[in-house]
Write a protein that holds these residues in place. Structure first.
Motif, PDB file in Angstrom:
ATOM      1  N   SER A 292       0.823  -1.210   0.000  1.00 35.70           N
ATOM      2  CA  SER A 292       0.000   0.000   0.000  1.00 35.70           C
ATOM      3  C   SER A 292       0.855   1.258   0.000  1.00 35.70           C
ATOM      4  O   SER A 292       0.382   2.339  -0.292  1.00 35.70           O
ATOM      5  CB  SER A 292      -0.958  -0.008   1.193  1.00 35.70           C
ATOM      6  N   ASP A 293       2.162   1.115   0.326  1.00 37.89           N
ATOM      7  CA  ASP A 293       3.073   2.257   0.286  1.00 37.89           C
ATOM      8  C   ASP A 293       3.659   2.516  -1.111  1.00 37.89           C
ATOM      9  O   ASP A 293       4.317   3.528  -1.320  1.00 37.89           O
ATOM     10  CB  ASP A 293       4.258   2.025   1.250  1.00 37.89           C
ATOM     11  N   ASN A 294       3.475   1.570  -2.026  1.00 37.99           N
ATOM     12  CA  ASN A 294       4.093   1.711  -3.345  1.00 37.99           C
ATOM     13  C   ASN A 294       3.585   2.972  -4.079  1.00 37.99           C
ATOM     14  O   ASN A 294       2.454   3.391  -3.916  1.00 37.99           O
ATOM     15  CB  ASN A 294       3.770   0.491  -4.221  1.00 37.99           C
ATOM     16  N   GLU A 295       4.489   3.514  -4.884  1.00 34.50           N
ATOM     17  CA  GLU A 295       4.102   4.642  -5.735  1.00 34.50           C
ATOM     18  C   GLU A 295       3.026   4.167  -6.702  1.00 34.50           C
ATOM     19  O   GLU A 295       3.165   3.091  -7.288  1.00 34.50           O
ATOM     20  CB  GLU A 295       5.311   5.127  -6.543  1.00 34.50           C
ATOM     21  N   PRO A 296       1.976   4.951  -6.899  1.00 36.30           N
ATOM     22  CA  PRO A 296       0.863   4.502  -7.749  1.00 36.30           C
ATOM     23  C   PRO A 296       1.296   4.070  -9.144  1.00 36.30           C
ATOM     24  O   PRO A 296       0.850   3.034  -9.632  1.00 36.30           O
ATOM     25  CB  PRO A 296      -0.047   5.712  -7.815  1.00 36.30           C
ATOM     26  N   GLU A 297       2.238   4.832  -9.786  1.00 31.16           N
ATOM     27  CA  GLU A 297       2.562   4.492 -11.176  1.00 31.16           C
ATOM     28  C   GLU A 297       3.323   3.168 -11.286  1.00 31.16           C
ATOM     29  O   GLU A 297       3.224   2.452 -12.255  1.00 31.16           O
ATOM     30  CB  GLU A 297       3.355   5.622 -11.870  1.00 31.16           C
ATOM     31  N   ALA A 298       4.093   2.851 -10.208  1.00 30.61           N
ATOM     32  CA  ALA A 298       4.865   1.593 -10.250  1.00 30.61           C
ATOM     33  C   ALA A 298       4.007   0.409  -9.827  1.00 30.61           C
ATOM     34  O   ALA A 298       4.429  -0.725  -9.908  1.00 30.61           O
ATOM     35  CB  ALA A 298       6.090   1.697  -9.335  1.00 30.61           C
ATOM     36  N   GLU A 299       2.818   0.740  -9.358  1.00 32.79           N
ATOM     37  CA  GLU A 299       2.002  -0.221  -8.629  1.00 32.79           C
ATOM     38  C   GLU A 299       1.889  -1.575  -9.297  1.00 32.79           C
ATOM     39  O   GLU A 299       2.253  -2.602  -8.719  1.00 32.79           O
ATOM     40  CB  GLU A 299       0.608   0.364  -8.421  1.00 32.79           C
ATOM     41  N   ASN A 300       1.386  -1.584 -10.506  1.00 29.71           N
ATOM     42  CA  ASN A 300       0.997  -2.857 -11.087  1.00 29.71           C
ATOM     43  C   ASN A 300       2.108  -3.887 -11.149  1.00 29.71           C
ATOM     44  O   ASN A 300       1.971  -4.977 -10.634  1.00 29.71           O
ATOM     45  CB  ASN A 300       0.426  -2.633 -12.487  1.00 29.71           C
ATOM     46  N   ILE A 301       3.225  -3.474 -11.770  1.00 32.38           N
ATOM     47  CA  ILE A 301       4.264  -4.466 -12.013  1.00 32.38           C
ATOM     48  C   ILE A 301       4.934  -4.908 -10.716  1.00 32.38           C
ATOM     49  O   ILE A 301       5.146  -6.095 -10.459  1.00 32.38           O
ATOM     50  CB  ILE A 301       5.302  -3.932 -13.047  1.00 32.38           C
ATOM     51  N   LEU A 302       5.213  -3.914  -9.852  1.00 33.65           N
ATOM     52  CA  LEU A 302       5.870  -4.240  -8.600  1.00 33.65           C
ATOM     53  C   LEU A 302       4.948  -5.082  -7.717  1.00 33.65           C
ATOM     54  O   LEU A 302       5.361  -6.055  -7.101  1.00 33.65           O
ATOM     55  CB  LEU A 302       6.272  -2.953  -7.881  1.00 33.65           C
ATOM     56  N   ASP A 303       3.682  -4.703  -7.682  1.00 34.27           N
ATOM     57  CA  ASP A 303       2.699  -5.452  -6.902  1.00 34.27           C
ATOM     58  C   ASP A 303       2.705  -6.917  -7.301  1.00 34.27           C
ATOM     59  O   ASP A 303       2.700  -7.803  -6.464  1.00 34.27           O
ATOM     60  CB  ASP A 303       1.288  -4.902  -7.140  1.00 34.27           C
ATOM     61  N   TYR A 304       2.723  -7.140  -8.582  1.00 33.97           N
ATOM     62  CA  TYR A 304       2.656  -8.511  -9.046  1.00 33.97           C
ATOM     63  C   TYR A 304       3.803  -9.326  -8.454  1.00 33.97           C
ATOM     64  O   TYR A 304       3.599 -10.386  -7.895  1.00 33.97           O
ATOM     65  CB  TYR A 304       2.714  -8.582 -10.576  1.00 33.97           C
ATOM     66  N   TYR A 305       4.999  -8.758  -8.561  1.00 35.58           N
ATOM     67  CA  TYR A 305       6.154  -9.518  -8.068  1.00 35.58           C
ATOM     68  C   TYR A 305       6.111  -9.704  -6.560  1.00 35.58           C
ATOM     69  O   TYR A 305       6.480 -10.735  -6.036  1.00 35.58           O
ATOM     70  CB  TYR A 305       7.464  -8.837  -8.492  1.00 35.58           C
TER      71      TYR A 305
END
Lengths: 481, 310
Positions: free
Chosen positions: B183-196
């Motif tokens: 939930s702290d991730n930057e919104p634009e990086a969200e998708n790819i980083l979230d997946y990993y």
């Protein structure tokens, strides 16, 4: 006083008679041994070492970081005792321990033996092992030393002599049992050809003994083994006996006193404890009564004990009876309490608190063994014939500082038994510790722990000083040739 | 059974399970840190989950892969290191040596002896994965030896209890830390980083294959949370752990554990009758925080009822 012929460097050998003939009890074994190739015996010896190490690794003494255990060397050549010799030993041990228990009851009650002038009262009443707290307490069946380990040696006259009575927390019985198991595993054929009295029922006998001295009102007593903990050198034996008897192995922290009874903490709540087989010295039992710094004991235990609501085995205060300064009086105790002549000899002992004895001993230090009154484990003693002049002189000064702290005995010639050593099979000195159980009756399993001094010529069998152990066979019947 | 013995069985199993969980966390974090080497966040995760971030930073300042690895795997001064967990497991097992089976003892003792060799050799990031795999294997062997050889009495029950309390605690914590991190991730990086990150989380609890089997779809936070909190058939899920905990508590002899049983049943009831929608409506973080508190409370109750009784 029974005189012993002085050390003449000829020893009684358990297997060989003078002239090299084999004694009858060893004959079958000797025939077997003569046919057994040395290399095969060596393999068997190392198999035993491996097996003991494995048992050791799985449940033995543990103390150091690496988790490696010190093993007491085991010798594969058994010590064999004939049926008739055992009869004497058995009767002698029962007689002795019976008298010692009568003595303990007496000195904590009427003190008849002191009134009769047989033992000087100050010898008892000022003894460090005498517990005032025990005066007037009535114990179940009037038994104090429920488990006694009597150390016996055979002199070169062929007779058995008691070296000391261990009445506090004698250990070693687990080796008696493990050694037998090992021998049966290594040499089953020997057990088929010899009629050897079994020892495996010892834990049962011990449990019966402990249950028979529970507080009177208890029907189905709960017995526990109390250990100082896993870092104690005899922890293996504590755990072994508890598991063999099927009782809990507890530490002081597992027990507590409430409403006048002792309880153990269990997962289903407090459970009452009736008999405590403790392997903990008096001083650590109850921080409220003895050493206040003890973390090993149970606060309040003594008050429950004094009320007769728990039995402590061995009783508190038995140390006064196995003290080396009291030892010389044991034959008189037997005569006084039982009206019998002692079956087993005492080793003649000079008490250095007596001026005549002191003078004699100081003149003969190079021939004698001198021990501290409260010593144990082979520490702090002088073996005259094996000591240098300087060592003797240094010891003389120690004696003169406090003569009453010492006793002296002739240098005994411990019997020898063939033993497997590096160079082959050679005689080594041995002793014997049978374990006498006193409860409803006084009895012992036919056997004991035979300790062997593995160093050539050494007379010190204590495991702390390089001693090993052997299986001890008591033959069911005498073999005649 | 003596309370002290029960305590040793319980902590023997908890320590072994903790060693395994720490190894799983470390493994995934080290891999993730390779994925985007610029960030230290992934390396902080295992420290956060084990509650040792402050102690680590006090002693090492910067979380390099090597430092984190050493601290969590071998450091004898970190009470929660794999080294110390195995040491504690062995010490506890030694006390109950006569209660557990020979296989089990040899398992724990053998593990400790090998652990000392790893400790003497030291670890670097190249040897890390074989070490972490070894830890997992030893933990599997430990459980297997116990499950396969022990009489089903309180000796068995207390060791199982330790395993599942520890596992429940770990699953809740790892999910919680990841939830906060994501939930702290930057919104634009969200998708790819979230997946990993979600995939890594799944792998750390052996849930990646399970997820694919059950959902056959892309990884979403709701499904991961459902899998790890509510699925009965997922062995490391909270609900599965509590199923075991309740079963075991019901079998322990005597009546001393009434309050522990009540507490565990309440948690299980909540897990059984909640839906993932309810949980997200209440807030995943809040739900996990309160579950972690409940597990701690349950652990205390177990201690009070059984392990330090009277």
């Amino acid at each position: 006083m029974h005189r012993i012929t002085p050390l003449d460097h000829t020893h009684y050998d358990e297997m060989l008679m003078p002239g090299q003939d084999t004694r009858p009890s060893y004959q079958r074994f000797a025939n077997w041994l003569n046919q057994a190739p040395l290399a095969w015996l060596r393999d068997k010896q190392s198999e035993a070492d491996t097996l003991f190490r494995r048992v050791g690794i799985t449940f033995a003494v543990y103390g150091d970081e690496s988790g490696s255990e010190r093993l007491i060397p085991f010798d594969t050549i058994p010590r064999i005792i004939s049926a008739s010799e055992w009869k004497t030993l058995e009767a002698g041990c029962i007689q002795r321990v019976t008298a010692l228990n009568r003595f303990l009851h007496d000195i904590y009650h009427e003190q008849d033996i002191l009134k009769a002038g047989i033992i000087p009262p100050e010898q008892i009443l000022t003894n460090a092992g005498y517990q005032l707290a025990m005066q007037g307490i009535d114990l179940p069946r009037q038994v104090y030393a429920h488990i006694a380990g009597v150390d016996i040696i055979r002199h070169n006259d062929g007779g058995f002599y008691v070296l000391e009575d261990n009445l506090r927390t004698p250990s070693g019985v687990s080796y008696m049992l493990e050694n037998r198991k090992m021998m049966m595993r290594l040499f089953p054929e020997l057990f088929a050809s010899h009629d050897i009295t079994p020892v495996e029922h010892y834990p049962n006998m011990l449990l019966d003994t402990l249950r028979s001295v529970s507080p009177a009102e208890v029907d189905n007593p709960t017995v526990v083994v109390l250990t100082p903990g896993q870092y104690n050198s005899a922890y293996f034996e504590h755990a072994f006996l508890a598991s063999q008897m099927g009782v809990e192995l507890v530490e002081g922290q597992d027990l507590f006193v409430k409403n006048g009874y002792v309880y153990m903490r269990t997962t289903s709540g407090p459970q009452r404890v009736d008999v405590i087989y403790r392997r903990l010295d008096d001083a650590y039992l109850d921080p409220l009564a003895f050493n206040p710094g003890s973390m090993l004991g149970v606060p309040g235990l003594m008050s429950v004990y004094r009320e007769g609501r728990v039995t402590v085995c061995n009783a508190v205060g038995t140390g006064v009876a196995d003290d080396k300064s009291i030892y010389p009086y044991v034959p008189d105790m037997i005569r006084f309490y039982l009206g019998e002549e002692p079956i087993l000899h005492n080793v003649p002992t000079w008490q250095l608190r007596k001026p005549d004895d002191l003078a004699y001993v100081l003149d003969h230090l190079s021939e004698l063994v001198v021990k501290e009154v409260h010593g144990a484990g082979g520490y702090g003693m002088l073996v005259g014939p094996a000591s240098t002049q300087a060592e003797i002189e240094a010891y003389r000064l120690r004696i003169l500082e406090d003569p009453a702290n010492f006793i002296a005995q002739p240098t005994l010639s411990l019997s020898t038994c063939p033993t497997f050593v590096e160079s082959g099979i050679a005689p080594r000195h041995i002793d014997l510790r049978p374990f006498v159980l006193s409860g409803k009756k006084v009895q012992l399993v036919a056997g004991g722990l035979t300790r062997v001094a593995l160093r050539e010529g050494s007379l010190v069998v204590n495991s702390s000083q390089g001693g090993g152990t052997k299986d001890t066979w008591i033959l069911k019947e005498d073999i005649t040739c | 059974m003596l309370s002290r013995m029960a305590g040793c069985l319980y902590w023997m199993a908890r320590n072994m399970e903790r060693a395994e969980n720490t190894a799983r966390l470390l493994d995934v974090s080290l891999q993730m840190s390779l994925l985007h080497a610029s960030s230290q966040d992934d390396l902080l995760v295992p420290l956060d989950v084990t509650g040792s971030t402050a102690d680590f930073l006090r002693r090492h300042h910067t979380p390099t892969p090597q430092a984190v690895l050493h601290y969590l795997a071998l450091d004898s001064e970190n009470p929660g290191s794999i080294y110390n967990c195995m040491r504690n497991a062995r010490e506890n097992a030694h006390v109950v040596r006569v209660k557990i089976t020979t296989e089990m003892w040899e398992q724990v003792n053998g593990t400790w002896l090998e652990m000392r060799e790893w400790h003497a050799r030291g670890l670097d990031t190249r040897s890390a994965s074989s070490f972490l795999e070894w830890v997992r294997e030893r933990s599997h062997l430990f459980r297997g030896a116990g499950y396969g050889t022990m009489l089903r009495n309180d000796t068995f029950h207390f060791s199982r209890l330790g395993t599942f309390i520890e596992r429940a605690d770990n699953t809740a914590r790892i999910l919680n830390v990841k939830t906060k991190q994501i939930s702290d991730n930057e919104p634009e990086a969200e998708n790819i980083l979230d997946y990993y990150q979600w995939a890594a989380l799944l792998r750390s609890v052996s849930g990646f294959e399970a997820y694919r089997d059950i959902y056959r779809d892309s990884i979403t936070p709701e499904r991961v949370a459902e899998l790890l909190i509510l699925r009965q058939d997922m062995p490391r899920s909270l609900r599965a752990c509590f199923g075991e905990i309740n079963k075991v508590l019901g079998r322990i002899e005597g009546h001393a554990g009434r309050s522990a049983r009540r507490r565990a049943s309440e948690i299980q009831a909540r897990l059984t009758y909640s839906s993932i929608e309810d949980i997200f409506a209440d807030g995943l973080e809040q739900t996990l925080d309160s579950l972690i508190d409940d597990i701690i409370l349950l652990g205390n109750t177990i201690h009070h009822s059984y392990l330090e009784a009277a």
